[in-house]
Write a protein that holds these residues in place. Structure first.
Motif, mmCIF file in Angstrom:
data_model
loop_
_atom_site.group_PDB
_atom_site.id
_atom_site.type_symbol
_atom_site.label_atom_id
_atom_site.label_comp_id
_atom_site.label_asym_id
_atom_site.label_seq_id
_atom_site.Cartn_x
_atom_site.Cartn_y
_atom_site.Cartn_z
ATOM 1 N N ALA A 8 3.315 -7.355 -16.607
ATOM 2 C CA ALA A 8 3.364 -7.144 -15.031
ATOM 3 C C ALA A 8 4.402 -6.195 -14.754
ATOM 4 O O ALA A 8 3.970 -5.395 -13.758
ATOM 5 C CB ALA A 8 3.756 -8.675 -14.494
ATOM 6 N N THR A 9 5.802 -6.487 -14.899
ATOM 7 C CA THR A 9 6.792 -5.703 -14.656
ATOM 8 C C THR A 9 6.486 -3.825 -14.998
ATOM 9 O O THR A 9 6.780 -3.203 -14.246
ATOM 10 C CB THR A 9 8.140 -6.100 -15.072
ATOM 11 N N ARG A 10 5.930 -3.964 -16.120
ATOM 12 C CA ARG A 10 5.810 -2.407 -16.507
ATOM 13 C C ARG A 10 4.661 -2.047 -15.785
ATOM 14 O O ARG A 10 4.830 -0.582 -15.539
ATOM 15 C CB ARG A 10 5.153 -2.413 -18.001
ATOM 16 N N TYR A 11 3.520 -2.709 -15.560
ATOM 17 C CA TYR A 11 2.361 -1.991 -14.492
ATOM 18 C C TYR A 11 2.974 -1.681 -13.262
ATOM 19 O O TYR A 11 2.778 -0.738 -12.768
ATOM 20 C CB TYR A 11 1.326 -2.834 -14.538
ATOM 21 N N LEU A 12 3.937 -2.713 -12.785
ATOM 22 C CA LEU A 12 4.423 -2.445 -11.590
ATOM 23 C C LEU A 12 5.193 -1.112 -11.394
ATOM 24 O O LEU A 12 5.190 -0.371 -10.705
ATOM 25 C CB LEU A 12 5.062 -3.562 -11.150
ATOM 26 N N ARG A 17 4.296 4.640 -7.470
ATOM 27 C CA ARG A 17 3.789 4.856 -6.149
ATOM 28 C C ARG A 17 2.838 3.861 -5.449
ATOM 29 O O ARG A 17 2.781 3.301 -4.511
ATOM 30 C CB ARG A 17 3.308 6.178 -6.243
ATOM 31 N N ARG A 18 1.677 3.577 -6.514
ATOM 32 C CA ARG A 18 0.858 2.637 -6.279
ATOM 33 C C ARG A 18 1.273 1.236 -5.890
ATOM 34 O O ARG A 18 0.723 0.549 -4.904
ATOM 35 C CB ARG A 18 0.104 2.601 -7.566
ATOM 36 N N SER A 19 2.073 0.670 -6.695
ATOM 37 C CA SER A 19 2.691 -0.477 -6.539
ATOM 38 C C SER A 19 3.315 -0.513 -4.866
ATOM 39 O O SER A 19 3.267 -1.531 -4.323
ATOM 40 C CB SER A 19 3.883 -0.942 -7.586
ATOM 41 N N SER A 739 -4.905 6.804 0.115
ATOM 42 C CA SER A 739 -3.608 7.280 -0.945
ATOM 43 C C SER A 739 -4.096 6.714 -2.175
ATOM 44 O O SER A 739 -3.901 7.298 -3.273
ATOM 45 C CB SER A 739 -2.530 6.540 -0.495
ATOM 46 N N ILE A 740 -4.143 5.321 -2.186
ATOM 47 C CA ILE A 740 -4.568 4.565 -3.525
ATOM 48 C C ILE A 740 -5.725 5.555 -4.050
ATOM 49 O O ILE A 740 -5.699 5.636 -5.267
ATOM 50 C CB ILE A 740 -4.952 3.323 -3.263
ATOM 51 N N ASN A 741 -6.759 5.650 -3.190
ATOM 52 C CA ASN A 741 -8.011 6.282 -3.864
ATOM 53 C C ASN A 741 -7.589 7.688 -4.491
ATOM 54 O O ASN A 741 -8.135 7.900 -5.654
ATOM 55 C CB ASN A 741 -8.936 6.998 -2.458
ATOM 56 N N VAL A 742 -6.897 8.386 -3.920
ATOM 57 C CA VAL A 742 -6.346 9.894 -4.402
ATOM 58 C C VAL A 742 -5.712 9.409 -5.865
ATOM 59 O O VAL A 742 -5.727 10.079 -6.667
ATOM 60 C CB VAL A 742 -5.180 10.342 -3.150
ATOM 61 N N ILE A 743 -4.751 8.278 -5.725
ATOM 62 C CA ILE A 743 -4.084 8.360 -7.105
ATOM 63 C C ILE A 743 -5.009 7.957 -8.175
ATOM 64 O O ILE A 743 -4.830 8.258 -9.325
ATOM 65 C CB ILE A 743 -3.013 7.232 -6.878
ATOM 66 N N LEU A 828 -4.407 12.869 6.080
ATOM 67 C CA LEU A 828 -3.413 13.793 6.110
ATOM 68 C C LEU A 828 -2.387 13.781 4.728
ATOM 69 O O LEU A 828 -2.341 14.733 4.002
ATOM 70 C CB LEU A 828 -2.598 13.909 7.339
ATOM 71 N N ALA A 829 -1.768 12.704 4.841
ATOM 72 C CA ALA A 829 -0.727 12.517 3.664
ATOM 73 C C ALA A 829 -1.591 12.634 2.328
ATOM 74 O O ALA A 829 -1.176 12.946 1.375
ATOM 75 C CB ALA A 829 0.228 11.406 3.838
ATOM 76 N N PRO A 830 -2.803 11.794 2.124
ATOM 77 C CA PRO A 830 -3.154 11.610 0.704
ATOM 78 C C PRO A 830 -3.818 12.995 0.505
ATOM 79 O O PRO A 830 -3.687 13.286 -0.633
ATOM 80 C CB PRO A 830 -4.261 10.576 1.092
#
Lengths: 846, 245, 193
Positions: A8-12, A17-19, A739-743, A828-830
């Motif tokens: 869990a912590t590793r994925y986070l 950025r995603r987290s 943003s999540i989409n882009v990631i 814009l940002a993504p």
């Protein structure tokens, strides 16, 4: 435990950025929910206060049947009754100011000839009224010979703080010191002098006596039963003035709280959408890894634990941040609004009120929903064989399910639409729910068609990127639909609110114009008719009529009655002159015939509240209780009048008011001047009459209308602000999702760039996607918004306000503009991030 | 003893007119210590066979026996345990957890089995060293080349001391040099570490490292060759069947 | 053909005995496993070279027996060697035994082409396996040249296997087409018109 924690912590950390973005999403959701619910109580309070104080009315005012004074010990009986929050005693009387003490003579054209002396309990009075001081201070408990006077009075008599004010008293004269000058906007308190109760009692020679009690019910009290209890306790020597006045405000209040409750639910929905969408994405992304872990022998429970832990961590952090954010948001909003509210409504808005319930609910929703949004999708992923998880099922089954759901959804929408035609509020509420559910089911199926249509439109702006954008969105219609939906709610509310405002403005204010259609009004002390106003004998009307330049005059008289045990006001109008100077907004029945009927016999026009509350319609015969026994009246019409819009009122001719109720005094006089009259001369003459009848105040209708409109506008501004609070997070949620989409598509974007797509093309592709999503959200929002506006109007009609549905064109335009803006801003940002992707790094990204 | 045996194994995907038969009554026996490759054109069912043997999916008909035990009847928990302890998997892609280091990835099967982390990590490091990855223990997958990632995957597959390695196109993503290395490593697993290896590949060069090739076509076995010249049991029966066609 | 020229090459450095040449040739070619030549073949080739004037015999012992003869390069031989080294080399892949087998199987009853292909495939794999085993035993630091030869063999085997797949895929089409036959000229005198 350790392996779950490790993973869990590793994925986070690994997808930091995603987290961060997903945690932020949770924060927004919680902030909306928490903030909104902290905003509602103070807003409600301010609203409540403004309504009470601007009209100077509280819940029932108790006075003696004989209009005389009574012992102030009655106060204790009233305060101790359950359901009564506060009882304040007053001793009020109009005192003529003799010329020797500065008063103007009755012949003078300016100056003050009488003052309204009111003895109050300073502390109690301030809890029920808001007094704003221009200079000096308000009365305090220690004061004895002090007064606070209105600024008009101070100006007229050329007095300031510290000066003495001498009034005639039963003991001769009384010299009191001015400690403060107050700003009075209520047209009814122009010459007000406030003094501590004992002082007033001594001036008026009425020791230990009061002549009215203002009662404030607790917020949760059932007004009717508390009042009944009071009535029983006090006996029938007391009457409840403006009982319906109290309920008038409660009608408005209950409407107000219904709206607030509504916002609360909308906030909840938004929060839920935002959180759910974010976690759906997370699990979908994690599917392959989950499959692989299962393949190498991880137990399902181990992996469920990992997901739980991850989502719990994010949920707790996100909720904590959200609570802080929400509190800041609310404080900020209140601060912004307080200056408005202070100057226009004379109510001070306190800080946000966060009840324990709000805390608990926000935490439960924030953490609970986060965990649920991650856990349940994960469970279904883990239930399939590891193989299927690693190679996700081909679209065919998914598509079929989606289409089935869409058909069900369409069915629900059609049914909901049909229910709109049945004017039943209960059915309409269910219909609204059905509509919402139907829309949610249909939405994913709409994604592709909308994307296709708009991509061809976009073809002009994004010739090369639109196809790609379209396909990207259509690939995951469920996700696209949910993203769009979070925007939908905010926009739907905007449209609904604008619709309601428009309808109310046109409807409500429409009959304001009618009711106060005259140029001048002789208005009694209280805004709303009643409360033991003395009235004037018909000679005032005559005198006014004789003024040069006055073209028409009509007067209104007042009596109280009961119909079938229900209280109502009975207003006596002159069927001939009333329609020319004023008028009623007819809902049912023909104006000409109705007025004629009034003249001919015992006919009555009832207003909307009466009709709705007591289920009385045109053609019914009702029995009114009168001092001369029961009388039967025939209802000839249902019509609305601004001044009595919130009370059950009936209009009969003055002839019958006299016959059946023995009332001959006018309580309201409406005056029209002719077009080529000398305005200042007319005004002067009218003012002179007003001086002679200090129970009345002369009002310029236009000015009065303006003040009413102002109050109205301010309330609406408050509503708009709340709508903004809901829409802005929708915007942020969309930006977050993009943003999540882009990631997620880093690798894919890397491939596109490697294949020759320019940075500009990538940017435009993201922009196109974002626009398509926001258009979908806007379309959904418009649909729901229209439905909602209709629903709100119907709800208000049920309560008795006659409002018709005005198509919220401006609302829809606003929504369209906002929708497109959101689409652009959210991307814009993504888009910038996607364009800046380092190709080589992206291709290595898994 | 046949360490792996499948009898009349069949697998069908989808339903009705869209049904696809991936395996059609396959019979196969694999001895302990054999290096077997399954080959065939795309869609012949070779990966499906591997997945069914590895307990990653359940057959539509027929049975899979591992050490004479019918695994198709096992409940999910038992299957999971089997995969953890008796089998090591190497896939073509997405072998490793992207957020864990090489050592942590390699240690996973042991950690999942409840072995103490210190022990698990030590064993992982040992296996990584045997795969020439000893100097990259703390690297993350995105810091490793394809070949290096597969070495880590093999180390992970070995760490729980399994009976067999199941490799599904392990070199599919690698260049020829790295492919050779991995194939040699798998060979090593058989000849030096005494495991049984079942590999699916379409690359002849990689297949050549094995002892035996089973050829599948349209979900059925069409040939079975021992690469050092002998004939496998299956082949005789097959020859008779095919000659009758 | 290339044996001739290889021998010329081997002689370009220094004159050698016949048996020396045989050993040197086999070593050069990658060992006895790669290219086994009988001594007779070497001597026959050498004699032909001498007849063509590209090499010359010397018998220091004057014995006359082949084994004791020393061979050396002539000037003509040197030019021929240079010519051969300067031009490209093509070994003929179209002379393929399996192809002959396959064509026959299309005609002969009782021989199933599909079976033939599968047998060939297995054989190729067995060969590939053998080559791979040999190759893994070679030391890349000292026997890289041999390794390269193994690589070549591997690649050709891979190509053959690939070709087999193709043939198998199109077998049905081939079966439908007429088997190539030569155009036969009728024997005997043409009929009187």
């Amino acid at each position: 435990m350790r392996i779950q924690w490790l993973l869990a912590t590793r994925y986070l950390r690994g997808r930091l950025r995603r987290s961060v973005l997903t945690t932020l999403a949770i924060s927004f959701g919680v902030a909306i929910l928490f903030g909104m619910n902290g905003l509602i109580p103070p807003m409600l309070e301010a609203f409540r206060h403004s309504m009470y104080t601007s009209a100077g009315q509280v819940d029932p005012t108790i006075s003696s049947v004989s209009n005389g004074t009574f012992n102030q010990s009655v106060l204790n009986e009233v305060s101790s009754t359950a359901g009564v929050e506060q009882a304040a005693g007053y001793l009020a009387q109009t005192i003529t100011l003799p010329t020797s003490l500065g008063g103007s003579s009755s012949n003078a054209l300016s100056g003050v000839s009488s003052v309204n002396l009111t003895g109050i309990d300073p502390a109690a009075a301030q809890s029920t009224h808001a007094y704003s001081m221009l200079s000096g201070r308000f009365l305090s408990a220690e004061d004895t010979e002090a007064v606070v006077i209105s600024q008009a009075l101070a100006a007229n008599l050329n007095l300031s703080v510290g000066d003495p004010l001498t009034l005639p008293a039963t003991s001769g004269t009384a010299m009191l010191t001015i400690v403060g000058i107050m700003n009075v906007t209520s047209p009814t308190a122009v010459n007000q002098v406030l003094t501590p109760l004992p002082t007033a009692q001594s001036v008026l020679g009425a020791a230990g006596q009061i002549n009215s009690i203002d009662v404030l019910f607790t917020a949760s009290a059932d007004r009717a039963s508390v009042q009944a209890a009071l009535a029983q306790r006090l006996g029938d020597t007391y009457k409840f003035g403006s009982v319906e006045t109290g309920s008038e405000f409660t009608t408005a209040l209950s409407l107000g709280s219904a709206i607030m409750w509504f916002f609360g639910i909308a906030a909840l929905l938004m929060a839920a959408f935002i959180i759910f969408n974010t976690f759906r994405t997370l699990v979908a992304e994690r599917q392959r890894d989950l499959g692989m872990l299962r393949a190498i022998g991880a137990k399902r429970s181990t992996l469920e634990g990992m997901i739980l832990m991850e989502s719990l961590l994010q949920g707790i952090l996100g909720t904590a941040i959200g609570l802080v954010l929400g509190a800041l948001l609310t404080i900020g909003m209140l601060r912004l609004m307080s200056s408005f509210i202070q100057s226009y409504l004379h109510a001070s808005v306190g800080g946000p009120i966060f009840s324990p319930g709000t805390f608990v609910a926000s935490i439960l929703i924030g953490v609970g929903f986060t965990v649920a949004s991650a856990y349940f999708p994960a469970r279904s992923t883990l239930n399939v064989s590891p193989l299927e998880a690693m190679r996700p099922a081909v679209g065919t089954t998914e598509n079929r399910r989606m289409h089935n759901r869409a058909w069900i959804g369409l069915g629900l929408i059609v049914v909901a639409g049909a229910c709109l035609f049945l004017n039943n509020i209960g059915v309409t509420t269910l219909a609204l729910l059905a509509f919402l559910v139907g829309l949610i089911l249909v939405a994913p199926a709409l994604v592709r068609p909308v994307a296709v249509v708009f991509s061809s439109l976009f073809g002009f702006i994004f010739p090369r990127e639109n196809a790609l954008a379209r396909e990207n969105i259509s690939r995951q219609p469920g996700r696209a639909a949910i993203t769009a939906s979070s925007l939908m709610i905010g926009l739907a509310l905007t449209i609904a609110i604008v619709g309601m405002v428009t309808s109310t403005r046109f409807g409500f204010m429409g009959y304001l114009d009618k009711s106060l259609g005259s140029d001048y009004i002789f208005m009694p002390t209280s805004l709303v008719l009643g409360n033991g106003n003395l009235g004037a004998d018909p000679s005032l009307e005559q005198k006014v009529l004789q003024i040069d330049g006055v073209s028409e005059v009509t007067a209104v008289r007042l009596a109280y009655s009961q119909e079938d045990g229900n209280n109502l006001e009975v207003l006596g109008i002159d069927p001939t002159t009333f329609p020319t100077v004023s008028g009623l907004e007819f809902v049912h029945g023909d104006p000409q015939q109705s007025y004629a009927a009034l003249a001919k016999g015992r006919s009555i026009i009832v207003n909307g509240i009466f009709s709705a509350t007591y289920n009385v319609n045109t053609g019914d015969r009702i029995t009114l209780k009168t001092p001369n026994g029961d009388q039967v009246y025939t209802v000839v019409a249902v019509a609305m009048d601004y001044l009595n819009a919130k009370l059950a009122t009936g209009y009969i001719s003055q002839t019958y008011l006299q016959k059946d109720f023995n009332v001959t005094n006018d309580v309201l006089i409406l005056v029209n001047q002719s077009k080529n009259a000398d305005k200042s001369k007319v005004l002067t003459a009218l003012q002179e009459q007003a001086h002679n009848y200090p129970a009345f105040t002369l009002l310029n209708s236009a000015a009065f209308k303006q003040s009413q409109e102002q109050i109205f506008s301010m309330v609406m501004i408050g509503l708009y602000m709340m709508t903004i609070i809901l829409t802005i997070p929708g915007l942020i949620a969309m930006a977050n999702t993009m943003s999540i989409n882009v990631i997620e598509r880093t690798r894919e974007i890397g491939m596109l760039r490697a294949g020759g797509a320019t940075r500009g093309q990538i940017r435009r592709m993201i922009l196109a996607e974002s626009l398509m999503l926001s258009i979908l959200g806007t379309l959904l929002g418009v649909a729901v918004g229209l439905f909602l506006s209709d629903f709100i109007i119907k709800a208000m009609v049920v309560k008795g306000f006659k409002l018709s549905f005005y198509f919220p064109t401006s609302g829809i335009l606003i929504a369209l503009v906002v929708g497109i803006l959101v689409g652009v801003l959210a991307s814009l940002a993504p888009a910038r991030k996607a364009a800046r992707t380092q190709i080589v790094e992206a291709l290595r990204y898994e | 003893m046949a360490i792996i045996e499948v009898k009349q194994l069949s697998k069908t995907y989808g339903q009705g007119s869209a049904a696809v038969t991936a395996l059609d009554g396959v019979n196969l026996a694999i001895e302990k210590g054999q290096f077997v490759t399954v080959m065939g054109p795309s869609g012949c069912g070779k990966s499906t066979l591997l997945h069914l043997i590895g307990g990653l999916d359940r057959p539509s008909a027929g049975s899979v026996f591992i050490e004479d035990k019918d695994i198709s009847m096992l409940p999910d928990d038992k299957l999971t345990e089997l995969r953890r302890r008796k089998m090591g998997f190497v896939f073509q892609f997405f072998n490793l957890i992207p957020v864990l280091s090489a050592e942590e990835n390699a240690a996973l099967p042991l950690i999942l089995d409840g072995v103490k982390p210190e022990i698990a990590h030590t064993r992982a490091a040992e296996w990584l060293a045997r795969n020439q990855m000893g100097d990259r223990l703390s690297h993350r997958p995105d810091q490793l080349s394809g070949g290096q990632q597969q070495r880590v995957a093999i180390a992970r597959a070995m760490v729980a001391d399994p009976l067999m390695l199941l490799a599904d196109e392990p070199t599919g993503n690698l260049d020829s040099r790295a492919s050779d290395d991995i194939a040699a490593l798998l060979r090593h697993a058989v000849s030096d570490w005494g495991r049984t290896v079942l590999m699916v590949t379409h690359d002849p060069r990689i297949a050549a490292y094995a002892d035996r090739i089973v050829f599948l076509k349209d979900g059925r076995v069409v040939d079975d060759t021992l690469l050092d010249g002998g004939k496998a049991e299956n082949t005789r029966m097959l020859k008779e069947k095919v000659d009758r066609l | 053909m290339s044996v001739r020229h290889a021998l010329l090459g081997l002689l370009s450095g220094e004159p050698r005995y016949g048996y020396e040449l045989r050993a040197a040739f086999m070593e050069l070619a990658g060992g006895a496993e790669a290219w086994e030549v009988k001594p007779a073949q070497i001597y026959t080739t050498l004699n032909r070279l001498v007849e063509s004037g590209l090499a010359q015999k010397n018998s220091p012992d004057g014995d006359g027996t082949d084994e004791k003869v020393v061979y050396s390069l002539t000037a003509a031989g040197r030019s021929e060697l240079e010519r051969w080294l300067g031009e490209g080399t093509l070994d003929d892949p179209q002379q393929d035994t399996f192809f002959l087998k396959l064509m026959l199987s299309l005609e002969l009853p009782g021989v199933e082409p599909a079976r033939l292909i599968q047998t060939q495939r297995s054989t190729l794999y067995q060969e590939l396996h053998r080559i791979t085993s040999v190759r893994t035993r070679l030391n890349p630091k000292t026997e890289l040249a041999r390794i390269l030869l193994m690589d070549k063999a591997t690649m050709h085997l891979e190509a053959d296997l690939h070709w087999l797949d193709m043939v198998e895929a199109r077998l049905d089409e081939v079966k439908k087409q007429p088997v190539p036959r030569p155009a036969m000229r009728p024997r005997g005198r043409p009929a009187k018109s």
